[in-house]
Design a protein around this motif. Structure first.
Motif, PDB file in Angstrom:
ATOM      1  N   PHE A 121       1.019  -1.531   0.631  1.00 24.87           N
ATOM      2  CA  PHE A 121       0.161   0.179  -0.141  1.00 24.87           C
ATOM      3  C   PHE A 121       1.557   1.050   0.487  1.00 24.87           C
ATOM      4  O   PHE A 121       0.380   2.177  -0.708  1.00 24.87           O
ATOM      5  CB  PHE A 121      -1.083   0.041   1.086  1.00 24.87           C
ATOM      6  CG  PHE A 121      -1.885   0.933   1.263  1.00 24.87           C
ATOM      7  CD1 PHE A 121      -3.069   0.457   0.654  1.00 24.87           C
ATOM      8  CD2 PHE A 121      -1.605   2.156   1.622  1.00 24.87           C
ATOM      9  CE1 PHE A 121      -4.440   2.287   0.736  1.00 24.87           C
ATOM     10  CE2 PHE A 121      -2.960   3.514   1.487  1.00 24.87           C
ATOM     11  CZ  PHE A 121      -4.211   2.312   1.225  1.00 24.87           C
ATOM     12  N   GLU A 122       2.430   1.118   0.822  1.00 23.26           N
ATOM     13  CA  GLU A 122       2.682   2.449   1.251  1.00 23.26           C
ATOM     14  C   GLU A 122       3.773   2.369  -0.277  1.00 23.26           C
ATOM     15  O   GLU A 122       3.354   4.025  -0.654  1.00 23.26           O
ATOM     16  CB  GLU A 122       3.536   2.355   1.793  1.00 23.26           C
ATOM     17  CG  GLU A 122       4.886   3.706   1.913  1.00 23.26           C
ATOM     18  CD  GLU A 122       6.115   3.338   1.324  1.00 23.26           C
ATOM     19  OE1 GLU A 122       6.073   4.500   1.273  1.00 23.26           O
ATOM     20  OE2 GLU A 122       6.735   2.127   0.571  1.00 23.26           O
ATOM     21  N   ALA A 123       3.748   1.699  -0.354  1.00 25.62           N
ATOM     22  CA  ALA A 123       4.131   1.764  -2.454  1.00 25.62           C
ATOM     23  C   ALA A 123       3.415   1.956  -4.155  1.00 25.62           C
ATOM     24  O   ALA A 123       4.032   2.779  -4.305  1.00 25.62           O
ATOM     25  CB  ALA A 123       4.732   0.301  -2.774  1.00 25.62           C
ATOM     26  N   ASP A 124       2.272   1.718  -3.482  1.00 25.21           N
ATOM     27  CA  ASP A 124       1.069   2.062  -4.455  1.00 25.21           C
ATOM     28  C   ASP A 124       0.857   3.869  -4.307  1.00 25.21           C
ATOM     29  O   ASP A 124       1.172   4.309  -4.784  1.00 25.21           O
ATOM     30  CB  ASP A 124       0.202   1.324  -4.283  1.00 25.21           C
ATOM     31  CG  ASP A 124      -0.026  -0.386  -4.392  1.00 25.21           C
ATOM     32  OD1 ASP A 124       1.048  -0.356  -5.575  1.00 25.21           O
ATOM     33  OD2 ASP A 124      -1.329  -0.224  -4.248  1.00 25.21           O
ATOM     34  N   MET A 125       0.769   4.093  -2.745  1.00 26.03           N
ATOM     35  CA  MET A 125       0.638   5.944  -2.596  1.00 26.03           C
ATOM     36  C   MET A 125       2.476   5.978  -3.012  1.00 26.03           C
ATOM     37  O   MET A 125       1.546   7.529  -3.372  1.00 26.03           O
ATOM     38  CB  MET A 125       0.913   5.761  -1.092  1.00 26.03           C
ATOM     39  CG  MET A 125      -0.742   5.525  -0.610  1.00 26.03           C
ATOM     40  SD  MET A 125      -0.456   6.103   1.575  1.00 26.03           S
ATOM     41  CE  MET A 125       0.578   4.920   2.302  1.00 26.03           C
ATOM     42  N   ARG A 126       2.865   5.515  -2.964  1.00 26.00           N
ATOM     43  CA  ARG A 126       4.645   6.309  -3.496  1.00 26.00           C
ATOM     44  C   ARG A 126       4.566   6.850  -5.104  1.00 26.00           C
ATOM     45  O   ARG A 126       4.738   7.745  -5.523  1.00 26.00           O
ATOM     46  CB  ARG A 126       5.461   5.159  -2.834  1.00 26.00           C
ATOM     47  CG  ARG A 126       7.084   6.047  -3.469  1.00 26.00           C
ATOM     48  CD  ARG A 126       8.123   5.051  -3.408  1.00 26.00           C
ATOM     49  NE  ARG A 126       8.199   5.267  -1.830  1.00 26.00           N
ATOM     50  CZ  ARG A 126       8.456   5.748  -1.012  1.00 26.00           C
ATOM     51  NH1 ARG A 126       8.767   7.588  -1.174  1.00 26.00           N
ATOM     52  NH2 ARG A 126       8.687   6.149   0.368  1.00 26.00           N
ATOM     53  N   GLN A 127       3.558   5.998  -5.848  1.00 30.45           N
ATOM     54  CA  GLN A 127       3.301   6.223  -6.988  1.00 30.45           C
ATOM     55  C   GLN A 127       2.835   6.973  -7.485  1.00 30.45           C
ATOM     56  O   GLN A 127       2.963   7.810  -8.734  1.00 30.45           O
ATOM     57  CB  GLN A 127       2.859   4.889  -7.677  1.00 30.45           C
ATOM     58  CG  GLN A 127       3.042   3.488  -7.815  1.00 30.45           C
ATOM     59  CD  GLN A 127       4.885   3.502  -8.579  1.00 30.45           C
ATOM     60  OE1 GLN A 127       4.896   3.594  -9.982  1.00 30.45           O
ATOM     61  NE2 GLN A 127       6.437   3.067  -7.737  1.00 30.45           N
ATOM     62  N   ALA A 128       2.480   7.403  -6.327  1.00 34.99           N
ATOM     63  CA  ALA A 128       1.346   8.871  -7.117  1.00 34.99           C
ATOM     64  C   ALA A 128       1.994  10.183  -7.103  1.00 34.99           C
ATOM     65  O   ALA A 128       1.643  11.427  -7.920  1.00 34.99           O
ATOM     66  CB  ALA A 128       0.055   8.669  -5.613  1.00 34.99           C
TER      67      ALA A 128
END
Length: 157
Positions: free
Chosen positions: A148-155
């Protein structure tokens, strides 16, 4: 009367402590007790630290953050967990901090190592309640949280 000076050495020490902390973040509190009426602290955060999306529901729990060094990403969410806004915060950028009113779903991620910010909010310190933790976000310390943290970083890429 004594004074506590805040120099780069303090921020360096705090960043080293954050890198050594399994949560990849570390506070330096200026308030003397969790019961103090105002919570004031420096927070060092490193890339990979997962701050579960959350909100503060009490009417007096507005939150203010001001960047001192590094870069972080502020992410705002709607009730269903969809990202509604992202902001890059850095001391010398167009946006160097924020003030969030109670009830706003949010999280932050470190975009570079050595990031440190100053945060203040009304005390006393109260741990997040179940209603303040995003039901659509994984719990801290789980494999899903890292994803989830990695997905947020993609933003921010």
């Amino acid at each position: 009367m004594s004074a506590e000076l805040f120099d780069q050495s303090l921020l360096d020490q705090l960043s080293r402590a954050a890198r050594a902390n399994p949560r990849l973040r570390q506070n330096h509190n200026l308030h003397t007790s969790p019961d103090d009426p105002v919570q004031r602290f420096f927070n060092a955060i490193e890339p990979g630290s997962y701050v579960i999306p959350h909100r503060h529901l009490a009417a007096d729990k507005a939150e203010t953050l001001l960047m001192l060094r590094g870069r972080i990403g502020l992410i705002l969410f709607d009730e269903q967990g969809q990202i509604t806004a992202t902001h890059v915060l850095a001391p010398t950028s167009a946006c160097s901090g924020f003030h969030l009113r109670p009830g706003c779903w949010h999280s932050v991620i470190a975009l570079e190592s050595g990031s440190v910010f100053f945060e203040t909010k009304a005390g006393p310190y109260l741990p997040l309640t179940a209603a303040e933790r995003a039901p659509w976000a994984p719990a801290e310390g789980t494999a899903a949280a890292a994803t989830f943290e990695a997905d947020m970083r993609q933003a921010f890429i």
